[in-house]
Enzyme design. Structure first.
Site, PDB file in Angstrom:
ATOM      1  N   GLN A 149       0.789  -1.238   0.000  1.00  0.00           N
ATOM      2  CA  GLN A 149       0.000   0.000   0.000  1.00  0.00           C
ATOM      3  C   GLN A 149       0.823   1.292   0.000  1.00  0.00           C
ATOM      4  O   GLN A 149       0.486   2.251  -0.687  1.00  0.00           O
ATOM      5  CB  GLN A 149      -0.935  -0.015   1.214  1.00  0.00           C
ATOM      6  CG  GLN A 149      -1.870   1.172   1.314  1.00  0.00           C
ATOM      7  CD  GLN A 149      -2.786   1.072   2.524  1.00  0.00           C
ATOM      8  OE1 GLN A 149      -3.744   0.316   2.509  1.00  0.00           O
ATOM      9  NE2 GLN A 149      -2.492   1.814   3.578  1.00  0.00           N
ATOM     10  N   GLU A 193      -3.667   9.274  -1.370  1.00  0.00           N
ATOM     11  CA  GLU A 193      -2.909  10.134  -0.445  1.00  0.00           C
ATOM     12  C   GLU A 193      -1.867  10.988  -1.159  1.00  0.00           C
ATOM     13  O   GLU A 193      -0.974  11.545  -0.517  1.00  0.00           O
ATOM     14  CB  GLU A 193      -2.240   9.264   0.638  1.00  0.00           C
ATOM     15  CG  GLU A 193      -3.249   8.531   1.508  1.00  0.00           C
ATOM     16  CD  GLU A 193      -2.602   7.624   2.548  1.00  0.00           C
ATOM     17  OE1 GLU A 193      -1.367   7.453   2.509  1.00  0.00           O
ATOM     18  OE2 GLU A 193      -3.334   7.088   3.386  1.00  0.00           O
ATOM     19  N   ASP A 229       4.251   0.416   4.380  1.00  0.00           N
ATOM     20  CA  ASP A 229       3.025  -0.045   5.024  1.00  0.00           C
ATOM     21  C   ASP A 229       2.420  -1.075   4.086  1.00  0.00           C
ATOM     22  O   ASP A 229       1.902  -0.720   3.016  1.00  0.00           O
ATOM     23  CB  ASP A 229       2.052   1.125   5.257  1.00  0.00           C
ATOM     24  CG  ASP A 229       0.736   0.649   5.893  1.00  0.00           C
ATOM     25  OD1 ASP A 229       0.606  -0.566   6.164  1.00  0.00           O
ATOM     26  OD2 ASP A 229      -0.152   1.498   6.120  1.00  0.00           O
ATOM     27  N   GLU A 272       5.091  -1.371   8.568  1.00  0.00           N
ATOM     28  CA  GLU A 272       3.753  -1.289   9.167  1.00  0.00           C
ATOM     29  C   GLU A 272       2.873  -2.410   8.613  1.00  0.00           C
ATOM     30  O   GLU A 272       2.893  -2.680   7.407  1.00  0.00           O
ATOM     31  CB  GLU A 272       3.168   0.092   8.840  1.00  0.00           C
ATOM     32  CG  GLU A 272       1.781   0.336   9.433  1.00  0.00           C
ATOM     33  CD  GLU A 272       1.266   1.745   9.068  1.00  0.00           C
ATOM     34  OE1 GLU A 272       2.083   2.686   8.935  1.00  0.00           O
ATOM     35  OE2 GLU A 272       0.030   1.879   8.900  1.00  0.00           O
ATOM     36  N   ASP A 297      -1.047  -1.199  12.857  1.00  0.00           N
ATOM     37  CA  ASP A 297      -2.160  -0.287  12.561  1.00  0.00           C
ATOM     38  C   ASP A 297      -3.477  -1.072  12.674  1.00  0.00           C
ATOM     39  O   ASP A 297      -4.143  -1.022  13.712  1.00  0.00           O
ATOM     40  CB  ASP A 297      -1.956   0.291  11.146  1.00  0.00           C
ATOM     41  CG  ASP A 297      -3.083   1.187  10.666  1.00  0.00           C
ATOM     42  OD1 ASP A 297      -4.005   1.462  11.453  1.00  0.00           O
ATOM     43  OD2 ASP A 297      -3.067   1.618   9.491  1.00  0.00           O
ATOM     44  N   LYS A 322      -4.872   6.508  15.283  1.00  0.00           N
ATOM     45  CA  LYS A 322      -5.831   7.217  14.423  1.00  0.00           C
ATOM     46  C   LYS A 322      -7.066   7.442  15.280  1.00  0.00           C
ATOM     47  O   LYS A 322      -7.757   6.481  15.626  1.00  0.00           O
ATOM     48  CB  LYS A 322      -6.194   6.369  13.207  1.00  0.00           C
ATOM     49  CG  LYS A 322      -5.074   6.125  12.197  1.00  0.00           C
ATOM     50  CD  LYS A 322      -5.498   5.049  11.201  1.00  0.00           C
ATOM     51  CE  LYS A 322      -4.514   4.934  10.032  1.00  0.00           C
ATOM     52  NZ  LYS A 322      -4.748   3.697   9.245  1.00  0.00           N
ATOM     53  N   ARG A 351      -5.795   9.725   7.579  1.00  0.00           N
ATOM     54  CA  ARG A 351      -6.496   8.658   6.871  1.00  0.00           C
ATOM     55  C   ARG A 351      -6.365   8.911   5.373  1.00  0.00           C
ATOM     56  O   ARG A 351      -6.094  10.042   4.944  1.00  0.00           O
ATOM     57  CB  ARG A 351      -7.994   8.617   7.245  1.00  0.00           C
ATOM     58  CG  ARG A 351      -8.300   8.367   8.703  1.00  0.00           C
ATOM     59  CD  ARG A 351      -7.631   7.161   9.323  1.00  0.00           C
ATOM     60  NE  ARG A 351      -7.844   5.887   8.675  1.00  0.00           N
ATOM     61  CZ  ARG A 351      -8.531   4.865   9.186  1.00  0.00           C
ATOM     62  NH1 ARG A 351      -9.083   5.000  10.388  1.00  0.00           N
ATOM     63  NH2 ARG A 351      -8.629   3.713   8.542  1.00  0.00           N
ATOM     64  N   SER A 352      -6.599   7.855   4.597  1.00  0.00           N
ATOM     65  CA  SER A 352      -6.443   8.027   3.150  1.00  0.00           C
ATOM     66  C   SER A 352      -7.469   9.023   2.591  1.00  0.00           C
ATOM     67  O   SER A 352      -7.182   9.766   1.657  1.00  0.00           O
ATOM     68  CB  SER A 352      -6.535   6.683   2.445  1.00  0.00           C
ATOM     69  OG  SER A 352      -7.685   5.983   2.845  1.00  0.00           O
ATOM     70  N   LYS A 373       2.393  10.621  10.458  1.00  0.00           N
ATOM     71  CA  LYS A 373       2.247  10.042   9.122  1.00  0.00           C
ATOM     72  C   LYS A 373       1.110  10.771   8.430  1.00  0.00           C
ATOM     73  O   LYS A 373      -0.055  10.630   8.830  1.00  0.00           O
ATOM     74  CB  LYS A 373       1.933   8.549   9.285  1.00  0.00           C
ATOM     75  CG  LYS A 373       1.899   7.748   8.007  1.00  0.00           C
ATOM     76  CD  LYS A 373       1.750   6.264   8.355  1.00  0.00           C
ATOM     77  CE  LYS A 373       1.729   5.411   7.127  1.00  0.00           C
ATOM     78  NZ  LYS A 373       0.476   4.628   7.050  1.00  0.00           N
TER      79      LYS A 373
HETATM   80  C1  PEP Z   1      -3.068   3.310   6.628  1.00  0.00           C
HETATM   81  O1  PEP Z   1      -3.331   2.136   6.396  1.00  0.00           O
HETATM   82  O2  PEP Z   1      -2.108   3.583   7.345  1.00  0.00           O
HETATM   83  C2  PEP Z   1      -3.905   4.391   6.076  1.00  0.00           C
HETATM   84  C3  PEP Z   1      -3.667   5.673   6.365  1.00  0.00           C
HETATM   85  O3  PEP Z   1      -4.896   4.011   5.248  1.00  0.00           O
HETATM   86  P1  PEP Z   1      -6.457   4.124   5.530  1.00  0.00           P
HETATM   87  O4  PEP Z   1      -6.747   5.497   6.018  1.00  0.00           O
HETATM   88  O5  PEP Z   1      -7.069   3.837   4.182  1.00  0.00           O
HETATM   89  O6  PEP Z   1      -6.772   3.066   6.550  1.00  0.00           O
HETATM   90 MG    MG Z   2      -1.594   1.488   7.818  1.00  0.00          MG
END
Ligand code: PEP
Ligand code: MG
Length: 405
Positions: A149, A193, A229, A272, A297, A322, A351-352, A373
């Site tokens: 990802q 992102e 990640d 990650e 995560d 998050k 978040r994405s 991040k």
């Molecule tokens: C992540 O996986 O770290 C991420 C930021 O993606 P998402 O917000 O899509 O979970």
């Molecule tokens: Mg992640």
């Protein structure tokens, strides 16, 4: 000081996901916050929005339960939101509503008290380095992109946040140059992102980002570390890691070997979600076998109970925080406290699908995160990065993290 009014509006994230915006008033002072939304969401996250969407949120939203509460009392605000919702995962009012009200309350409370938002947290403050993805795949980009990802860059040798942000932007530019060299027909596509979304295999992508980071690091004279990640839960199917875009399937044991191998071969310092969100055992084995940041995560989803299991098994040495995974600032702060108490590093993350709100920077400094991040380019990413840079410039007494890797 008391919350005197709360109102909700419909809104959208940078990806166009429906979301909730909340305005909290404290007398004549107010703050408005819009919730972000993930795409590679963990199984145990708070539900972003109930199936009935905004209309359904409005039916469950009871403003009266928040009025009169001290907006800086994270716990009282969190308790009121949980009572209003009545479920374990905010499936009535939505994690988005809870996030937006929880953060807006603290921001309004900070403004009414002439404080900076980060000062309202109770943990030791720290200035994190920005870490951002320069190339992307998985759920954040189309089918021709890598299965992995995020390919991440983090200038831990920078002297300031601004210098680090500039270095990450230079890496992002260098990655484009190298993609264009490989594929002169590259149309400049980006994922959710802002990372480049190129038609490239995982290992070629790792190699390309490695060489881009090395070039920029040499040119600027700054140490820049590389990370990934994998968001491995998103391609763990029927007991195997299914790298479907490249036609490769790995057992858990093979996945461990593969990850150990790429860490060594490409000098990766940050990994990650290298395994499925249920596989605490493999996280633990990897953490024992390598000397890099092993970050959870989807496995922890900012949930203190899941984290406790991870701590007892040493399943990783760091966590992603998050706030919208858990729904409130109170629970996110408890999670950070638990992590730091056990010597786990905290990485505060966007978040994405995000918004132009800058508040992630305050959350990161407030909880003592080692990294923030938040991508590299794009309005919704730059807003957080420049806010972090401003906090850094205005508060020289808050030390930048001293990397231990
Ligand atoms: C992540 O996986 O770290 C991420 C930021 O993606 P998402 O917000 O899509 O979970
Ligand atoms: Mg992640």
């Amino acid at each position: 000081m008391q919350i005197s009014d709360v109102s909700l509006r419909r809104s959208f994230t940078s990806r166009g996901d429906a979301t909730i915006e909340a305005t909290v008033k404290v007398g004549s002072i107010e703050a408005t916050v819009t919730a972000p939304a993930g795409a590679s969401t963990g199984e145990y996250e708070a539900l972003h929005l109930p199936s009935g969407g905004y209309d359904s949120v409005l039916k469950s939203f009871k403003k009266g339960m928040l009025l009169g509460i001290d907006p800086l009392n994270f716990k009282d605000v969190s308790d009121a939101l949980k009572k209003m919702d009545g479920t374990s995962n905010f499936s009535q009012i939505g994690g988005s509503t809870s996030f937006a009200i929880s953060v807006a309350s603290a921001v309004a409370g900070a403004r009414a008290s002439n404080m900076q938002f980060f000062e309202t947290f109770h943990l030791k403050h720290q200035m994190p380095f920005p870490i951002g993805n320069v190339l992307g795949g998985g759920k954040h980009a189309g089918p021709g992109s890598p299965d992995i990802q995020e390919f991440l860059s983090c200038p831990v040798g920078a002297k300031s946040v601004f210098e680090a942000v500039s270095a990450n932007i230079a890496v992002h530019h260098e990655v484009l140059k190298q993609i264009e060299k490989r594929d002169p027909t590259f149309a400049g596509g980006k994922g959710d992102e802002g990372a480049w979304a190129a038609n490239i295999k995982d290992e070629d992508a790792i190699e390309l980002v490695r060489s881009s980071i090395d070039a920029v690091s040499k040119q600027l004279g700054i140490r820049i570390i590389m990370g990934l990640d994998l968001a491995a839960s998103t391609f763990y199917q029927n007991g195997v890691y299914n790298y479907s875009r490249k036609g490769k399937k790995l057992t858990s044991e093979e996945q461990l070997g593969y990850v150990e191998n790429i860490i060594k071969k490409y000098d990766l310092k940050y990994i990650e979600d290298p395994f499925d969100e249920e596989d605490f055992e493999m996280f633990s084995r990897l953490t024992k076998s390598v000397n890099v940041m092993v970050i959870g995560d989807d496995i922890f989803v900012t949930d203190t109970k899941r984290l406790r299991k991870g701590i007892s098994m040493r399943a990783g040495n760091g966590v992603i925080l998050k706030v919208n995974q858990v729904g409130t600032l109170y629970d996110a702060e408890l999670f950070a406290e638990e992590a730091e108490g056990a010597g786990f590093m905290v990485i505060a993350s966007h978040r994405s699908g995000d918004t132009c709100d800058p508040y992630l920077a305050h959350i990161a400094v407030g909880v003592g995160a080692v990294l923030m991040k938040s991508g590299v380019v794009g309005g919704e990413r730059i807003s957080k990065l420049m806010e972090l840079s401003k906090i850094n410039d205005d508060n020289p007494q808050i030390a930048l993290w001293r990397p231990i890797i």
